[in-house]
Design an enzyme around this catalytic site. Structure first.
Site, PDB file in Angstrom:
ATOM      1  N   CYS A 157      25.269 -16.213 -10.431  1.00  0.00           N
ATOM      2  CA  CYS A 157      26.079 -17.338  -9.939  1.00  0.00           C
ATOM      3  C   CYS A 157      25.627 -18.677 -10.507  1.00  0.00           C
ATOM      4  O   CYS A 157      26.447 -19.579 -10.710  1.00  0.00           O
ATOM      5  CB  CYS A 157      26.074 -17.375  -8.409  1.00  0.00           C
ATOM      6  SG  CYS A 157      24.418 -17.406  -7.678  1.00  0.00           S
ATOM      7  N   HIS A 251      26.884 -24.650  -6.303  1.00  0.00           N
ATOM      8  CA  HIS A 251      25.705 -24.842  -7.146  1.00  0.00           C
ATOM      9  C   HIS A 251      25.970 -25.995  -8.117  1.00  0.00           C
ATOM     10  O   HIS A 251      27.010 -26.038  -8.779  1.00  0.00           O
ATOM     11  CB  HIS A 251      25.408 -23.584  -7.968  1.00  0.00           C
ATOM     12  CG  HIS A 251      24.865 -22.438  -7.170  1.00  0.00           C
ATOM     13  ND1 HIS A 251      24.548 -22.519  -5.829  1.00  0.00           N
ATOM     14  CD2 HIS A 251      24.573 -21.157  -7.552  1.00  0.00           C
ATOM     15  CE1 HIS A 251      24.088 -21.350  -5.421  1.00  0.00           C
ATOM     16  NE2 HIS A 251      24.097 -20.510  -6.446  1.00  0.00           N
TER      17      HIS A 251
END
Length: 361
Positions: A157, A251
Protein backbone atom coordinates in the site's frame (compact mmCIF):
# COMPACT_ATOMS: atom_id res chain seq x y z
CA UNK A 1 -18.75 -7.75 -19.83
CA UNK A 2 -20.21 -10.94 -18.36
CA UNK A 3 -20.80 -11.35 -14.63
CA UNK A 4 -18.14 -13.21 -12.67
CA UNK A 5 -18.86 -15.10 -9.45
CA UNK A 6 -16.19 -14.17 -6.91
CA UNK A 7 -15.12 -15.18 -3.44
CA UNK A 8 -13.46 -13.25 -0.62
CA UNK A 9 -10.88 -15.28 1.30
CA UNK A 10 -10.09 -13.59 4.60
CA UNK A 11 -13.41 -11.76 4.53
CA UNK A 12 -13.49 -10.89 8.24
CA UNK A 13 -10.30 -8.75 8.35
CA UNK A 14 -10.13 -5.04 7.58
CA UNK A 15 -9.14 -5.51 3.93
CA UNK A 16 -11.70 -8.30 3.57
CA UNK A 17 -14.35 -5.97 4.94
CA UNK A 18 -13.31 -3.32 2.42
CA UNK A 19 -13.61 -5.93 -0.35
CA UNK A 20 -17.17 -6.68 0.76
CA UNK A 21 -18.14 -3.02 0.44
CA UNK A 22 -16.46 -2.51 -2.94
CA UNK A 23 -18.10 -5.62 -4.38
CA UNK A 24 -21.60 -4.93 -3.01
CA UNK A 25 -22.84 -3.23 -6.17
CA UNK A 26 -20.03 -4.04 -8.59
CA UNK A 27 -21.25 -4.19 -12.21
CA UNK A 28 -19.09 -7.22 -13.15
CA UNK A 29 -18.53 -9.14 -9.90
CA UNK A 30 -21.04 -11.00 -7.73
CA UNK A 31 -19.93 -12.38 -4.35
CA UNK A 32 -20.98 -16.03 -4.12
CA UNK A 33 -18.57 -17.28 -1.42
CA UNK A 34 -16.95 -15.78 1.66
CA UNK A 35 -14.38 -17.60 3.73
CA UNK A 36 -12.00 -17.14 6.62
CA UNK A 37 -10.50 -19.31 9.34
CA UNK A 38 -12.13 -22.46 10.65
CA UNK A 39 -13.43 -20.59 13.73
CA UNK A 40 -15.63 -18.40 11.49
CA UNK A 41 -16.92 -21.24 9.32
CA UNK A 42 -20.63 -21.92 9.75
CA UNK A 43 -21.42 -18.45 11.07
CA UNK A 44 -23.19 -15.80 9.06
CA UNK A 45 -20.96 -12.96 7.94
CA UNK A 46 -22.70 -10.61 10.38
CA UNK A 47 -21.98 -13.02 13.23
CA UNK A 48 -18.37 -13.51 12.16
CA UNK A 49 -17.56 -9.77 12.15
CA UNK A 50 -19.62 -8.86 15.21
CA UNK A 51 -17.54 -6.53 17.35
CA UNK A 52 -14.88 -6.40 14.60
CA UNK A 53 -16.60 -4.35 11.89
CA UNK A 54 -14.19 -1.47 11.23
CA UNK A 55 -15.88 0.26 8.29
CA UNK A 56 -18.03 3.40 8.57
CA UNK A 57 -20.58 1.96 6.13
CA UNK A 58 -22.82 -0.90 7.36
CA UNK A 59 -22.28 -4.57 6.52
CA UNK A 60 -23.46 -5.12 2.93
CA UNK A 61 -26.95 -6.63 2.75
CA UNK A 62 -25.95 -9.01 -0.06
CA UNK A 63 -23.58 -10.97 2.19
CA UNK A 64 -24.81 -10.08 5.68
CA UNK A 65 -26.56 -13.44 6.09
CA UNK A 66 -24.24 -15.46 3.84
CA UNK A 67 -22.70 -18.42 5.68
CA UNK A 68 -18.94 -18.32 6.08
CA UNK A 69 -16.82 -21.14 4.66
CA UNK A 70 -13.47 -22.48 5.80
CA UNK A 71 -10.77 -20.96 3.57
CA UNK A 72 -8.79 -24.18 3.88
CA UNK A 73 -11.62 -26.09 2.15
CA UNK A 74 -10.22 -25.10 -1.23
CA UNK A 75 -12.27 -27.36 -3.48
CA UNK A 76 -15.57 -26.33 -1.87
CA UNK A 77 -14.85 -22.61 -2.18
CA UNK A 78 -13.42 -22.91 -5.69
CA UNK A 79 -16.53 -24.76 -6.88
CA UNK A 80 -18.66 -21.69 -6.15
CA UNK A 81 -16.61 -19.01 -7.88
CA UNK A 82 -14.78 -17.95 -11.04
CA UNK A 83 -11.93 -16.46 -8.99
CA UNK A 84 -11.15 -15.27 -5.46
CA UNK A 85 -9.80 -12.19 -3.76
CA UNK A 86 -7.38 -13.16 -1.00
CA UNK A 87 -6.70 -11.09 2.12
CA UNK A 88 -5.89 -13.69 4.77
CA UNK A 89 -3.94 -13.07 7.98
CA UNK A 90 -1.52 -16.00 8.11
CA UNK A 91 2.20 -16.73 8.04
CA UNK A 92 3.80 -16.14 4.64
CA UNK A 93 4.59 -19.78 3.91
CA UNK A 94 0.99 -20.71 4.78
CA UNK A 95 -0.35 -17.99 2.49
CA UNK A 96 1.85 -19.14 -0.39
CA UNK A 97 0.64 -22.70 0.05
CA UNK A 98 -3.03 -21.64 0.25
CA UNK A 99 -2.88 -19.36 -2.79
CA UNK A 100 -1.11 -22.00 -4.84
CA UNK A 101 -3.72 -24.59 -3.77
CA UNK A 102 -6.49 -22.35 -5.14
CA UNK A 103 -4.58 -21.74 -8.35
CA UNK A 104 -4.03 -25.48 -8.81
CA UNK A 105 -7.76 -25.99 -8.24
CA UNK A 106 -8.19 -23.87 -11.42
CA UNK A 107 -9.37 -20.90 -9.36
CA UNK A 108 -7.43 -17.69 -10.12
CA UNK A 109 -6.29 -15.72 -7.08
CA UNK A 110 -6.13 -11.92 -6.91
CA UNK A 111 -4.15 -11.38 -3.74
CA UNK A 112 -3.71 -8.48 -1.37
CA UNK A 113 -1.06 -10.43 0.53
CA UNK A 114 2.70 -9.98 0.24
CA UNK A 115 3.66 -13.67 0.31
CA UNK A 116 3.90 -14.13 -3.47
CA UNK A 117 5.13 -10.67 -4.45
CA UNK A 118 8.67 -11.95 -4.81
CA UNK A 119 7.72 -15.04 -6.84
CA UNK A 120 9.35 -14.44 -10.25
CA UNK A 121 6.39 -15.58 -12.38
CA UNK A 122 3.66 -13.97 -10.25
CA UNK A 123 2.67 -10.58 -11.71
CA UNK A 124 2.40 -7.66 -9.29
CA UNK A 125 0.20 -5.27 -11.22
CA UNK A 126 -0.85 -1.65 -10.93
CA UNK A 127 -3.07 -1.30 -14.04
CA UNK A 128 -1.85 2.24 -14.79
CA UNK A 129 1.80 1.23 -14.49
CA UNK A 130 2.59 -2.30 -15.71
CA UNK A 131 -0.48 -4.01 -17.24
CA UNK A 132 1.81 -5.90 -19.65
CA UNK A 133 3.12 -8.01 -16.75
CA UNK A 134 -0.10 -10.04 -16.95
CA UNK A 135 1.56 -11.85 -19.86
CA UNK A 136 3.73 -13.78 -17.37
CA UNK A 137 0.58 -15.68 -16.34
CA UNK A 138 1.15 -18.03 -19.29
CA UNK A 139 4.52 -19.07 -17.84
CA UNK A 140 3.10 -19.39 -14.34
CA UNK A 141 0.29 -21.65 -15.57
CA UNK A 142 2.86 -23.84 -17.27
CA UNK A 143 4.79 -24.16 -14.00
CA UNK A 144 1.65 -24.90 -11.99
CA UNK A 145 0.20 -27.23 -14.60
CA UNK A 146 -3.06 -25.28 -14.80
CA UNK A 147 -5.36 -24.10 -17.56
CA UNK A 148 -7.18 -21.29 -15.72
CA UNK A 149 -5.55 -21.08 -12.33
CA UNK A 150 -2.91 -18.47 -11.48
CA UNK A 151 -1.91 -15.98 -8.79
CA UNK A 152 -1.67 -12.22 -9.31
CA UNK A 153 -0.78 -9.83 -6.51
CA UNK A 154 -1.07 -6.14 -5.79
CA UNK A 155 1.87 -4.17 -4.48
CA UNK A 156 2.35 -2.83 -0.97
CA UNK A 157 0.00 0.00 0.00
CA UNK A 158 2.84 2.45 0.69
CA UNK A 159 3.97 2.33 -2.96
CA UNK A 160 0.70 3.84 -4.16
CA UNK A 161 1.56 7.08 -2.39
CA UNK A 162 4.60 7.85 -4.56
CA UNK A 163 5.35 5.32 -7.34
CA UNK A 164 2.40 6.44 -9.53
CA UNK A 165 3.79 9.98 -9.69
CA UNK A 166 7.31 8.83 -10.52
CA UNK A 167 6.19 6.33 -13.16
CA UNK A 168 5.34 8.68 -16.09
CA UNK A 169 8.59 10.58 -15.46
CA UNK A 170 10.91 7.59 -15.01
CA UNK A 171 11.75 6.78 -18.62
CA UNK A 172 10.88 10.16 -20.14
CA UNK A 173 13.31 12.04 -17.90
CA UNK A 174 15.46 9.12 -16.65
CA UNK A 175 14.64 9.25 -12.95
CA UNK A 176 17.57 7.37 -11.39
CA UNK A 177 17.49 8.14 -7.66
CA UNK A 178 14.57 8.45 -5.23
CA UNK A 179 14.22 9.15 -1.52
CA UNK A 180 10.70 8.50 -0.21
CA UNK A 181 9.57 9.08 3.36
CA UNK A 182 6.09 7.67 3.94
CA UNK A 183 3.66 8.66 6.67
CA UNK A 184 1.27 5.75 6.95
CA UNK A 185 -2.24 5.50 8.42
CA UNK A 186 -3.12 3.08 11.20
CA UNK A 187 -5.60 1.20 9.00
CA UNK A 188 -2.51 -0.08 7.19
CA UNK A 189 -1.90 -2.14 10.33
CA UNK A 190 -5.53 -3.27 10.37
CA UNK A 191 -6.27 -0.96 13.28
CA UNK A 192 -8.68 1.77 14.32
CA UNK A 193 -8.10 4.33 17.06
CA UNK A 194 -10.52 2.40 19.27
CA UNK A 195 -8.36 -0.71 18.92
CA UNK A 196 -5.05 1.16 19.09
CA UNK A 197 -5.40 4.03 21.59
CA UNK A 198 -1.61 4.25 21.92
CA UNK A 199 -1.54 5.85 18.45
CA UNK A 200 -3.58 8.89 19.50
CA UNK A 201 -1.19 11.87 19.66
CA UNK A 202 1.69 9.58 18.72
CA UNK A 203 4.10 8.69 15.92
CA UNK A 204 6.04 5.44 15.58
CA UNK A 205 9.18 5.70 13.38
CA UNK A 206 9.17 2.02 12.44
CA UNK A 207 6.86 -0.32 10.50
CA UNK A 208 8.23 -3.84 10.21
CA UNK A 209 9.18 -4.76 6.64
CA UNK A 210 7.78 -1.59 5.07
CA UNK A 211 11.06 0.03 4.11
CA UNK A 212 12.30 -3.11 2.39
CA UNK A 213 9.02 -3.39 0.45
CA UNK A 214 9.10 0.31 -0.43
CA UNK A 215 12.61 0.02 -1.84
CA UNK A 216 12.30 -3.33 -3.63
CA UNK A 217 8.74 -3.70 -4.92
CA UNK A 218 8.88 -0.69 -7.30
CA UNK A 219 11.79 -2.42 -9.07
CA UNK A 220 9.49 -5.34 -9.91
CA UNK A 221 6.73 -2.99 -11.10
CA UNK A 222 9.26 -1.33 -13.42
CA UNK A 223 10.87 -4.61 -14.43
CA UNK A 224 10.40 -6.61 -17.63
CA UNK A 225 9.45 -10.14 -18.61
CA UNK A 226 12.42 -12.26 -19.62
CA UNK A 227 11.51 -15.85 -20.51
CA UNK A 228 9.54 -17.34 -17.63
CA UNK A 229 10.19 -14.63 -15.03
CA UNK A 230 9.94 -10.94 -14.28
CA UNK A 231 13.36 -9.29 -13.99
CA UNK A 232 13.56 -6.26 -11.72
CA UNK A 233 14.56 -2.84 -13.04
CA UNK A 234 18.17 -1.91 -12.33
CA UNK A 235 18.26 1.67 -13.60
CA UNK A 236 16.81 3.34 -10.49
CA UNK A 237 17.76 3.30 -6.79
CA UNK A 238 15.23 3.92 -4.02
CA UNK A 239 15.76 4.53 -0.31
CA UNK A 240 12.93 5.04 2.13
CA UNK A 241 11.82 5.62 5.70
CA UNK A 242 8.33 4.57 6.81
CA UNK A 243 6.55 6.09 9.79
CA UNK A 244 3.20 5.22 11.39
CA UNK A 245 1.20 8.39 12.06
CA UNK A 246 -2.09 9.11 13.89
CA UNK A 247 -4.27 9.11 10.76
CA UNK A 248 -7.18 6.72 10.22
CA UNK A 249 -6.86 6.26 6.42
CA UNK A 250 -4.46 7.64 3.84
CA UNK A 251 -0.72 7.29 3.25
CA UNK A 252 1.35 10.39 2.46
CA UNK A 253 4.87 10.46 1.03
CA UNK A 254 7.53 13.16 0.88
CA UNK A 255 9.52 12.35 -2.25
CA UNK A 256 12.87 13.52 -3.62
CA UNK A 257 14.08 12.49 -7.07
CA UNK A 258 17.02 13.05 -9.41
CA UNK A 259 17.30 12.70 -13.18
CA UNK A 260 20.10 11.13 -15.19
CA UNK A 261 19.92 13.65 -17.98
CA UNK A 262 21.55 16.99 -18.69
CA UNK A 263 18.28 18.49 -19.91
CA UNK A 264 16.35 18.50 -16.62
CA UNK A 265 12.56 18.89 -16.80
CA UNK A 266 10.98 22.03 -15.44
CA UNK A 267 8.25 22.12 -12.80
CA UNK A 268 5.76 23.05 -15.50
CA UNK A 269 6.79 20.16 -17.74
CA UNK A 270 6.42 17.62 -14.93
CA UNK A 271 3.00 18.92 -13.91
CA UNK A 272 1.89 18.76 -17.55
CA UNK A 273 2.98 15.09 -17.72
CA UNK A 274 1.06 14.31 -14.52
CA UNK A 275 -2.11 16.08 -15.62
CA UNK A 276 -2.20 14.31 -18.97
CA UNK A 277 -1.12 10.82 -17.96
CA UNK A 278 -3.50 7.95 -18.65
CA UNK A 279 -2.89 4.25 -18.12
CA UNK A 280 -4.46 1.07 -19.41
CA UNK A 281 -7.19 1.29 -16.75
CA UNK A 282 -8.34 4.63 -18.15
CA UNK A 283 -8.08 3.41 -21.76
CA UNK A 284 -10.33 0.46 -20.97
CA UNK A 285 -12.63 2.59 -18.77
CA UNK A 286 -12.59 -0.07 -16.08
CA UNK A 287 -15.40 0.33 -13.52
CA UNK A 288 -13.12 1.13 -10.57
CA UNK A 289 -10.62 3.26 -12.49
CA UNK A 290 -10.39 6.98 -11.67
CA UNK A 291 -11.10 9.15 -14.69
CA UNK A 292 -7.88 11.02 -13.92
CA UNK A 293 -5.15 8.95 -12.30
CA UNK A 294 -2.94 11.79 -11.01
CA UNK A 295 -4.37 15.04 -9.63
CA UNK A 296 -1.96 17.92 -9.08
CA UNK A 297 -2.86 20.58 -6.50
CA UNK A 298 -1.32 24.02 -6.82
CA UNK A 299 -2.13 25.18 -3.28
CA UNK A 300 0.96 25.14 -1.02
CA UNK A 301 -0.84 23.20 1.74
CA UNK A 302 -2.26 20.38 -0.41
CA UNK A 303 -2.79 17.47 -0.75
CA UNK A 304 -4.32 16.85 2.65
CA UNK A 305 -5.66 13.58 4.00
CA UNK A 306 -9.16 14.73 4.93
CA UNK A 307 -9.91 16.60 1.70
CA UNK A 308 -8.17 14.32 -0.81
CA UNK A 309 -8.20 10.69 0.36
CA UNK A 310 -11.66 9.97 -1.11
CA UNK A 311 -10.88 11.66 -4.45
CA UNK A 312 -12.56 9.66 -7.24
CA UNK A 313 -13.81 7.06 -4.79
CA UNK A 314 -10.41 6.83 -3.11
CA UNK A 315 -8.80 5.52 -6.31
CA UNK A 316 -7.00 8.65 -7.53
CA UNK A 317 -3.50 9.78 -6.53
CA UNK A 318 -3.07 13.32 -5.16
CA UNK A 319 0.16 15.23 -5.77
CA UNK A 320 1.39 18.65 -4.72
CA UNK A 321 4.29 20.89 -3.63
CA UNK A 322 6.52 20.11 -6.61
CA UNK A 323 9.64 22.27 -6.45
CA UNK A 324 13.41 22.15 -7.04
CA UNK A 325 15.59 20.69 -4.30
CA UNK A 326 19.13 21.55 -3.19
CA UNK A 327 20.33 17.92 -2.88
CA UNK A 328 18.10 16.13 -5.41
CA UNK A 329 16.66 17.67 -8.57
CA UNK A 330 13.01 17.85 -7.50
CA UNK A 331 10.79 17.14 -4.51
CA UNK A 332 7.04 16.76 -4.05
CA UNK A 333 4.34 15.37 -1.78
CA UNK A 334 1.99 12.57 -2.80
CA UNK A 335 -1.00 10.89 -1.13
CA UNK A 336 -3.34 7.94 -1.66
CA UNK A 337 -6.05 6.06 0.22
CA UNK A 338 -4.26 3.01 1.58
CA UNK A 339 -7.20 0.58 1.94
CA UNK A 340 -8.85 1.63 -1.33
CA UNK A 341 -6.22 2.38 -4.00
CA UNK A 342 -3.54 0.77 -1.83
CA UNK A 343 -5.33 -2.44 -0.92
CA UNK A 344 -8.80 -3.77 -1.77
CA UNK A 345 -9.60 -1.15 -4.41
CA UNK A 346 -6.31 -1.74 -6.19
CA UNK A 347 -6.98 -5.48 -6.19
CA UNK A 348 -10.49 -5.02 -7.59
CA UNK A 349 -9.10 -2.76 -10.32
CA UNK A 350 -6.45 -5.37 -11.16
CA UNK A 351 -9.14 -8.06 -11.35
CA UNK A 352 -11.13 -5.84 -13.73
CA UNK A 353 -8.04 -5.50 -15.93
CA UNK A 354 -7.47 -9.28 -15.94
CA UNK A 355 -11.12 -9.87 -16.84
CA UNK A 356 -11.07 -7.25 -19.60
CA UNK A 357 -7.88 -8.73 -21.06
CA UNK A 358 -9.31 -12.27 -21.08
CA UNK A 359 -7.25 -13.88 -18.31
CA UNK A 360 -10.33 -14.94 -16.31
CA UNK A 361 -12.07 -16.68 -19.23
Amino acid sequence: MKTFNVGIIGATGMVGQRFSLLLENHPWFKVTAIAASKRSAGKTYAEAVEGRWAMTAPIPENIKDMVMMDAADVEAVASKVDFVFCAVDMKKDEIKALEEAYAKAECPVVSNNSANRGTPDVPMIVPEINPEHAQIIHAQRKRLGTKRGFIAVKSNCSLQSYVPAIHPLKDKYKVNKVLACTYQAISGAGKTFERWPEMVDNLIPYIGGEEEKSEQEPLKLWGHIEGDKIVNADDIAITSQCLRVPVSDGHTAAVFMSFDTEDKPTVEEIIDVWNNYKGRAQELELPSAPKQFLHYFTEPDRPQIKSERMLEGGMAISVGRLRPDTQYDMKFVCMSHNTLRGAAGGAVLMAELLCAEGYMD
